[in-house]
Scaffold this active site. Structure first.
Site, PDB file in Angstrom:
ATOM      1  CG  ASP A  46      41.100  40.057  34.114  1.00 60.84           C
ATOM      2  OD1 ASP A  46      41.625  40.317  35.193  1.00 60.84           O
ATOM      3  OD2 ASP A  46      39.901  40.363  33.778  1.00 60.84           O
ATOM      4  CG  ASP A  82      39.065  42.238  39.086  1.00 59.07           C
ATOM      5  OD1 ASP A  82      37.950  42.269  40.007  1.00 59.07           O
ATOM      6  OD2 ASP A  82      39.358  41.395  38.076  1.00 59.07           O
ATOM      7  CG  HIS A 117      43.133  38.703  39.554  1.00 58.70           C
ATOM      8  ND1 HIS A 117      43.856  39.780  39.068  1.00 58.70           N
ATOM      9  CD2 HIS A 117      41.928  39.334  38.873  1.00 58.70           C
ATOM     10  CE1 HIS A 117      43.362  40.786  38.201  1.00 58.70           C
ATOM     11  NE2 HIS A 117      41.918  40.111  38.096  1.00 58.70           N
TER      12      HIS A 117
HETATM   13 ZN   LIG Z   1      40.461  41.259  36.935  1.00 57.18          ZN
END
Ligand SMILES: [Zn+2]
Length: 1012
Positions: free
Chosen positions: A74, A196, A446
């Site tokens: 991420d 995701d 995200h």
């Molecule tokens: Zn993620």
């Protein structure tokens, strides 16, 4: 990622060779005779295996299990981007991307059959730039051999609900460009990989198709949808992602991964996992190899039953895994060897190191006919009371800052393109659009614009944007000085939304430069905070224009208003001078404020505001909006607008699920009314009419009409939301009408095409609705509307929000939320937003139209909202930029305006003499039912721009990483409709035709005018 740590090599200034150039350099200067243009007719080449040559061999008569070794990194979530990269704050989460990449490369070198995919270029490019030449060579080899493969390749894996298509395209362009510049076509991803994001938009699929991806993999979809797909063998389909683009232009083969993006149970061999490693020494008391092999064979066979070919995929990795890659690979090596050894005993399972692209390639060769999907994957639920529809609205201030930064970045990019190299080096220093471009790319992640990060990470996202604005301001100052011919002390007022601007509030005279990023002239109401005086405003020709000073609601501060006319892709400079000795009150032509208090003699009052086009009526008793008229179209609609809030669930007997950053779960179906009435104040001047409504100590609104405006503007201010009563609150603005809408409403997909929604319904399966409010919420990026077939009520938003129509004739939008419990999806913090995010202001634009022509209004107005003019102040009296050239107060970068259905999506520097240009048809097929705005439109690019001449033009795919003529995609056979081949296309700069909703992307070699 901050400006300081920006990786090299992605700067727009780097020279870049586009591989496989298919055209001679052809001059496009208009003075050349037309015959010198060679018209190229190019049939798209047929599908071939480009990019798949290095794929591993499979066993055609066995079930092939493709192991995909991967890490999900991420770009900010529980830790900031930098904390993740370097492995700081491992007490929050153990994660260090630099070590992951180091470790993976060593492990790949140790054993040639191993493969790995990497996804997030924000991390990879940073790591790459810290490597020695020797390591870079090693990595290039791994990429060439297909042992390290890039999937997706965007700067980040973007959110799909709260993102605008323009920003998605920009972030994909940035990441794919890094790969193209670094590895050429060996590094070009063939598949999109969104394992995701919390639900999937149709527009995202359309954009991926237009970028040239062969297929798309994702992990999250509604649990009911997944059951149905497994039963019906529809885990893999062709997604027909546009209602306007001719197939297969927006067709995208889409595969739902079997286990989200995680490894199967008991088979996680990361340092972060607790599963037992494979012990294959039979003498060991810990021996488990046989049991694991039997388990794996059962698992593979069971999983294979949900898919239609003799291939299935297993994601071997998860969040920030592979920091010690040897653990994973050593066990996978053993697994492959042990499982395949069973083939000697009659096993029909073949397991191999693979990649998503190689798996896709096998599916393509399988020659299967695939079903077709035409809707989207929103909303996403992972349980009956777990709808991920809260993040559509979470952190509304960050969502607005992101959208405003998009606007600012496009202005910055355009001015860099119009002014040429003078924008980068000039009287104000080094101007640079790259830091904001990268910060904006990070914001699309995200967990960024979605509002689902921890608070300290959200603060860091805002910091990155703010850091990006600075070098753009320098760039814009350089460019404006160059284009206007005058070196001014430019001032950028970043706080105009809260009516703060030191220069206009203190100076007796100043100049206002208004830059318009649209391809058409706009009239724009400029509002600037001033002190109590009368001002004289002059346009670029020196003519005095009407102006007003109005008092702001709930304060004593004043704003100066005047309407500016600004040419296409250009600017106008207005001058403002204080009139000495007079204050607005002393001068009787200045506005008098009438104070209405609704309890006071209401019957004698008619509370309305109106201009030539729109009338809005308010109930004199309650102060609420009750009616809108479109005077031009002779439409009248009772519309009651009010604010309500849902009491956020903290869990109950049905489910412990609480409302949180991701999840929306109200305690009941009926929201509570904020206030039955509003204290109102009416402001009417020649330049503006406003009804100021005060609903409570933390909720107010200004309903506004400017002359000539065809929509009603509702500027709401909400917060700080009080939670001292122990109740989390989710605030909505709701519009109630009598329109018979029969359960239907419409929302945009990432700001582009429109999707029809139906309450308590999903187009592809029979929904068991378990959350009647949250389960009917959809992302609204730019607009939501309802219609009875004759009349349409549209609400445009200034940022992404969640919205719905929970009763016929009703529209609601969630504007703000503040919650006391975490929703157990990993963030580990309630969405309380201390400090910055508490107090939020935004705008809803309301349009009432005949349904037949409504698109004309909302398409053009949404474009104006997205790319609003940029106001730059200066004291005036600057020094000339050129010795013998008089300064100019007006400028247009276009020789003629663009037609109304054409949107200039991108105009940005790409290299020393190269620009990136995207032109978009902004209407869908059939949308403009009475005019011709939904018709194809043709443009002549040869002399379109006044600031530069295009000397060569190449057309590329959407993300500008492949020439369109040489790009090819795998073809798939859909069950429905004929099998269509990609349309052939012409590239004739004199005749660039755009079909409805088509975007065409060009790399233009240019020569700037007056280049000395
Ligand atoms: Zn993620």
């Amino acid at each position: 990622m901050g400006a300081e740590a920006r990786p090299l090599g992605v700067r727009a200034g780097g020279a870049r060779d586009v591989p496989g150039s298919w055209t001679n350099s052809r001059a496009l200067r208009p003075q050349l005779p037309p015959l010198s243009f060679i018209l190229l007719f190019l049939a798209a080449p047929s599908a071939r295996a480009a990019g798949y040559e290095t794929c591993p061999t499979v066993q055609p008569d066995m079930l092939n299990v493709h192991l995909v070794a991967h890490t999900h990194d991420d770009v900010g979530w529980l830790k900031t981007v930098d904390q993740y990269f370097y492995g700081i704050n491992n007490n929050i989460q153990h994660a260090g991307v630099q070590y992951i990449l180091d470790s993976v490369i060593s492990s790949l070198l140790a054993e040639p059959t191993r493969r790995f995919i990497y996804v997030e270029m924000a991390f990879f490019s940073r790591w790459w730039n810290q490597q020695t030449n020797a390591t870079q060579d090693v990595v290039r080899n791994l990429v060439r051999q297909g042992r390290l493969e890039f999937a997706n390749g965007g700067w980040v894996m973007n959110d799909e609900a709260a993102t605008h298509y323009g920003a998605i395209i920009d972030q994909m362009t940035l990441g794919l460009r890094f790969l193209e510049d670094t590895f050429g076509k060996n590094g070009r991803p063939r598949v999109a990989w969104h394992i995701d994001p919390f639900g999937h938009s149709r527009e995202q699929a359309s954009l991926f198709a237009q970028m040239g991806f062969d297929g798309f993999f994702f992990g999250r979809l509604d649990y009911q949808d997944k059951w149905e797909r497994e039963k019906k063998l529809e885990m893999e389909q062709v997604w027909r992602a546009s209602a306007s683009l001719k197939p297969p232009a927006a067709d995208l083969f889409t595969s739902v991964l079997p286990n989200m993006y995680n490894p199967p149970s008991n088979l996680c061999w990361d340092v972060l996992c607790a599963d037992k490693p494979i012990v294959d020494d039979p003498r060991s008391p810990e021996y488990n190899a046989k049991g694991l092999v039997d388990y794996f064979l059962q698992l593979a066979t069971a999983q294979g039953k949900f898919y239609r070919t003799n291939h299935t995929v297993m994601t071997m990795g998860s969040d920030f895994q592979y920091e010690n890659a040897n653990m994973w690979f050593k066990n996978l090596d053993k697994l492959i060897q042990l499982v395949n050894a069973q083939q000697a005993n009659g096993s029909r399972v073949n397991v191999l190191y693979s990649t998503p692209a190689c798996y896709l390639w096998e599916l393509n060769k399988a020659n299967v006919t695939w079903s077709v999907k035409q809707d989207d994957f929103f909303p996403y639920a992972d349980g009956p009371h777990m709808f991920w529809t809260g993040f559509f609205s979470s952190r509304p201030a960050l969502k607005r800052y992101e959208r405003l930064s998009y606007n600012f970045l496009q202005v910055c990019n355009q001015l860099e393109a119009l002014a040429g190299p003078a924008a980068n080096v000039g009287p104000y220093g080094s101007g640079d659009s790259a830091p904001l471009n990268e910060a904006m790319a990070v914001l699309q992640h995200h967990d960024a614009v979605s509002g689902t990060s921890k608070q300290h990470v959200a603060n860091d996202y805002a910091r990155q944007l703010a850091a990006g604005w600075g070098p753009c301001e320098v760039l814009m100052s350089n460019a404006l000085a160059r284009l206007s011919g005058s070196k001014e002390e430019f001032a950028f007022c970043r706080n105009l939304n809260i009516s703060l601007c030191p220069l206009s509030q203190t100076e007796k005279r100043f100049q206002v430069t208004i830059y318009n990023p649209l391809g058409r002239k706009v009239n724009w109401m400029v509002r600037l905070p001033v002190n109590k005086h009368v001002f004289l405003v002059k346009d670029p020709s020196g003519t005095v224009v009407p102006s007003d000073v109005v008092t702001m609601p709930s304060s004593d501060s004043q704003e100066l208003l005047f309407s500016a006319s600004v040419p296409a892709l250009g600017f106008s400079i207005y001058s403002v001078t204080q009139v000495p000795g007079r204050s607005p009150k002393a001068h009787n032509t200045w506005p008098r404020l009438q104070k209405h208090f609704s309890r006071f003699k209401p019957s004698s009052r008619v509370l309305t505001i109106q201009n030539k086009y729109i009338l809005a009526r308010f109930d004199p008793y309650t102060g609420l909006l009750v009616e809108i008229k479109n005077l031009e179209q002779n439409l009248q609609l009772p519309v009651r607008q009010a604010f309500y809030w849902y009491n956020a669930s903290t869990g109950n007997t049905l489910s412990t699920q609480a409302s949180g950053a991701y999840i929306f779960r109200p305690n009941g179906q009926q929201p509570l009314l904020m206030s039955h009435w509003a204290q109102t104040r009416l402001v009417k001047t020649d330049l503006v009419q406003e009804v100021h409504q005060n609903f409570s100590a933390w909720c107010s609104q200004v309903v506004r009409l400017y002359p000539g405006q065809r929509h009603l503007e509702l500027e709401w201010t909400v917060g700080p939301i009080p939670v001292g009563d122990g109740w989390g609150k989710e605030v909505i603005s709701r519009f109630d009408t009598g329109l018979e809408t029969e359960g239907y409403f419409f929302t945009d997909s990432n700001g582009r095409e429109i999707l029809k929604r139906r309450r308590n319904y999903r187009p592809t399966w029979k929904l068991n609705q378990t959350e009647p409010v949250a389960g009917n919420y959809y992302p609204v990026n730019s607009r939501i509307y309802i219609t009875d077939g004759n009349v349409q009520l549209t609400v445009l938003t200034d940022r992404s929000q969640g919205g719905s129509s929970l009763r016929d004739g009703s529209i609601e939008l969630m504007v703000h939320r503040r919650l006391l419990k975490d929703d157990a999806r990993g963030v580990g913090e309630p969405l309380l937003e201390p400090e910055s995010g508490l107090w939020v202001r935004g705008r809803h634009l309301v349009l009432l139209d005949k349904a037949q022509t409504a698109a004309v209004g909302h398409r053009l107005q949404a474009e104006k909202e997205l790319l609003a003019p940029q106001v730059v102040l200066a004291r005036g009296g600057g020094t000339p930029y050129f010795l013998d050239v008089a300064p100019r107060k007006q400028f247009s970068g276009l020789r003629r305006e663009l037609p109304r259905n054409v949107h200039l999506l991108t105009l940005a520097r790409w290299g020393p003499e190269m620009l990136l240009l995207r032109l978009e048809h902004q209407f869908a097929v059939g949308e403009d039912m009475s005019g011709n705005l939904s018709s194809p439109v043709t443009l002549d690019l040869r002399d379109m721009f006044s600031a530069f001449t295009i000397t060569d033009l190449k057309e590329t795919t959407l993300a500008a990483n492949q020439l369109r003529a040489s790009a090819s995609r795998l073809q798939w056979t859909p069950k429905r409709g004929p099998i269509l081949k990609p349309s052939p296309f012409w590239l004739d700069p004199a005749r660039i035709t755009l079909q409805p909703m088509e975007i065409r992307t060009f790399l233009a070699t240019v020569q700037w005018e007056n280049d000395d």
